[in-house]
Scaffold this active site. Structure first.
Site, short mmCIF file in Angstrom:
data_model
loop_
_atom_site.label_atom_id
_atom_site.label_comp_id
_atom_site.label_asym_id
_atom_site.label_seq_id
_atom_site.Cartn_x
_atom_site.Cartn_y
_atom_site.Cartn_z
N HIS A 120 -23.60 -30.18 36.27
CA HIS A 120 -23.03 -31.36 35.48
C HIS A 120 -21.52 -31.34 35.03
CE1 HIS A 120 -27.61 -32.22 34.47
NE2 HIS A 120 -27.19 -32.65 35.77
N CYS A 131 -5.14 -41.53 38.31
CA CYS A 131 -4.40 -40.34 39.12
C CYS A 131 -4.99 -39.07 39.12
CB CYS A 131 -2.96 -40.20 38.69
SG CYS A 131 -2.86 -39.48 37.07
N CYS A 149 -3.83 -40.95 29.84
CA CYS A 149 -2.99 -39.81 30.69
C CYS A 149 -1.38 -40.39 30.63
CB CYS A 149 -3.36 -40.28 32.09
SG CYS A 149 -2.48 -39.43 33.50
N CYS A 151 0.48 -41.38 33.00
CA CYS A 151 0.43 -42.70 33.89
C CYS A 151 -0.25 -43.79 33.06
CB CYS A 151 -0.19 -42.31 35.23
SG CYS A 151 -2.21 -42.66 35.27
N THR A 189 -34.13 -25.76 28.84
CA THR A 189 -34.25 -27.11 29.82
C THR A 189 -35.69 -27.88 29.65
OG1 THR A 189 -33.55 -28.55 31.73
CG2 THR A 189 -34.55 -25.95 31.95
N SER A 190 -35.44 -29.24 29.18
CA SER A 190 -36.56 -30.09 29.25
C SER A 190 -37.42 -30.36 30.54
CB SER A 190 -36.38 -31.35 28.36
OG SER A 190 -35.47 -32.13 28.97
N GLU A 216 -41.03 -25.29 23.33
CA GLU A 216 -41.97 -26.34 23.83
C GLU A 216 -42.37 -26.22 25.33
OE1 GLU A 216 -42.57 -28.85 21.47
OE2 GLU A 216 -40.98 -28.21 20.01
N ALA A 233 -34.00 -19.53 22.49
CA ALA A 233 -33.43 -18.52 23.52
C ALA A 233 -32.91 -17.29 22.83
CB ALA A 233 -32.07 -19.45 24.30
P1 NAD Z 1 -32.64 -31.60 26.82
O1 NAD Z 1 -31.93 -31.91 25.67
O2 NAD Z 1 -33.44 -32.58 27.54
O3 NAD Z 1 -33.70 -30.46 26.27
C1 NAD Z 1 -33.58 -29.34 25.51
C2 NAD Z 1 -34.49 -28.41 25.61
O4 NAD Z 1 -34.27 -27.34 24.93
C3 NAD Z 1 -36.17 -28.78 24.98
O5 NAD Z 1 -37.04 -28.69 26.19
C4 NAD Z 1 -36.27 -27.98 24.00
O6 NAD Z 1 -37.49 -27.99 23.68
C5 NAD Z 1 -35.47 -26.83 24.26
N1 NAD Z 1 -35.09 -26.01 23.03
C6 NAD Z 1 -34.82 -26.30 21.76
N2 NAD Z 1 -34.70 -25.21 20.77
C7 NAD Z 1 -34.39 -24.37 21.67
C8 NAD Z 1 -33.89 -22.84 21.78
N3 NAD Z 1 -33.54 -22.55 20.07
N4 NAD Z 1 -33.84 -22.15 22.78
C9 NAD Z 1 -34.16 -22.58 23.90
N5 NAD Z 1 -34.56 -23.94 23.89
C10 NAD Z 1 -34.84 -24.63 23.02
O7 NAD Z 1 -31.72 -30.77 27.81
P2 NAD Z 1 -31.38 -30.53 29.35
O8 NAD Z 1 -32.95 -30.31 29.70
O9 NAD Z 1 -30.25 -29.79 29.63
O10 NAD Z 1 -31.11 -32.09 29.68
C11 NAD Z 1 -29.79 -32.77 29.01
C12 NAD Z 1 -28.71 -33.24 29.72
O11 NAD Z 1 -27.71 -33.35 28.88
C13 NAD Z 1 -28.16 -32.04 30.60
O12 NAD Z 1 -28.20 -32.58 31.90
C14 NAD Z 1 -27.03 -31.69 30.02
O13 NAD Z 1 -25.78 -31.80 31.08
C15 NAD Z 1 -26.42 -32.53 29.14
N6 NAD Z 1 -26.21 -31.82 27.73
C16 NAD Z 1 -25.39 -30.82 27.76
C17 NAD Z 1 -25.09 -30.26 26.37
C18 NAD Z 1 -24.21 -28.90 26.55
O14 NAD Z 1 -23.54 -28.88 27.26
N7 NAD Z 1 -24.59 -27.99 25.44
C19 NAD Z 1 -25.45 -30.82 25.13
C20 NAD Z 1 -26.51 -32.02 25.22
C21 NAD Z 1 -26.71 -32.54 26.66
ZN ZN Z 2 -3.05 -40.51 35.25
#
Ligand code: NAD
Ligand code: ZN
Length: 248
Positions: A120, A131, A149, A151, A189-190, A216, A233
């Site tokens: 992403h 630009c 920017c 510009c 990831t959800s 979850e 995690a």
């Molecule tokens: P999501 O927000 O949909 O889901 C988060 C998941 O993490 C859930 O399934 C939850 O149960 C789980 N979770 C909660 N605590 C946790 C832990 N301690 N360890 C492991 N897992 C845990 O996230 P997604 O599926 O990544 O989708 C959201 C979108 O938003 C993504 O596309 C992402 O690009 C973007 N996003 C990115 C960030 C970032 O860069 N850190 C933050 C928020 C959203």
């Molecule tokens: Zn520019």
């Protein structure tokens, strides 16, 4: 739980090629809130609406104020946690090669993983909508919103908003790596954002074991994952790495 940690370590020990797909959950322990589940902002705003390209095009200042400014404050100071460090350790041990991440926070690279596919895009840079010149997010002055920017064009995150295409190279490489691994670790990831959630499906169909780490259950848990290790995690990765170090 101990049995599952042992199982994961055994599966990693036996695997030739390991990849990981990560989501916002792996960065929660670094203080970055996810889009779903509990956590301030998202109980007040619908991320699918505010993080949508149409919302940004309609009113960049609003999206900067509600979303981008908040993300910048958090991401500017975030550091990797044990979840990121565990994946970096797996690379150091010669097990893990590529991390496919949906996150835009740069924490996998900060932890030391060298091959990170940013599915992403990245929040580390802002890009001019006129630009295309890029500015490092940490350096961007946000005293006037939206920032511009030199510009005069409006700056936007160099990340993928909902409603935008996945960078074609990231998608192509991710599909290829997913179809060519022995184990895919799916961490935090959800699994509801497409096409990222398709990568474990591709891995499974290509014969890989799919191991989920998440407190979850997700839509993958019953259909695709070989097993789910229920937990955060950081803790789970620490235990898997410790177990793997003992048997290898
Ligand atoms: P999501 O927000 O949909 O889901 C988060 C998941 O993490 C859930 O399934 C939850 O149960 C789980 N979770 C909660 N605590 C946790 C832990 N301690 N360890 C492991 N897992 C845990 O996230 P997604 O599926 O990544 O989708 C959201 C979108 O938003 C993504 O596309 C992402 O690009 C973007 N996003 C990115 C960030 C970032 O860069 N850190 C933050 C928020 C959203
Ligand atoms: Zn520019």
């Amino acid at each position: 739980m101990d049995d599952l940690i042992k199982q994961a370590a055994d599966d990693l020990a036996a695997a030739g090629k390991v990849t990981a797909l990560t989501g916002a959950g792996i960065s929660i322990e670094s203080g970055i809130p996810p889009f779903r589940g509990k956590g301030g902002l998202w109980e007040r705003f619908d991320p699918m609406e505010i993080a949508h390209i149409d919302a940004f095009m309609r009113d960049p200042a609003r999206v900067w104020n509600i979303l981008v400014k908040e993300m910048k404050k958090i991401v500017d100071i975030a550091v990797p946690n044990d979840g990121h460090k565990g994946l970096a350790k797996l690379e150091e041990m010669g097990k893990l090669k590529t991390v496919i991440t949906q996150n835009i926070d740069g924490l996998h690279q900060a932890a030391g993983n060298t091959d990170v596919i940013e599915f992403h895009g990245t929040f580390a840079w802002q890009r001019c909508m006129d630009c295309s010149r890029k500015y490092e997010t940490r350096q961007v002055d946000i005293s006037v919103i939206p920032p511009r920017c030199s510009c005069g064009g409006i700056l936007r995150p160099d990340a993928v908003f909902f409603g935008e295409m996945i960078p074609p190279d990231a998608l192509r490489r991710s599909r290829q790596i997913a179809s060519d691994c022995d184990v895919m670790l799916v961490v935090g990831t959800s699994a509801v954002v497409q096409p990222a959630a398709l990568m474990p499906v591709i891995a499974k169909e290509s014969g890989a074991k799919v191991v989920e780490i998440n407190p979850e259950r997700t839509p993958l848990t019953d259909e695709i994952s070989d097993y789910l290790i229920p937990g955060g995690a950081g803790d789970v990765m620490n235990r898997i790495v410790a177990e793997l170090e003992q048997i290898s």
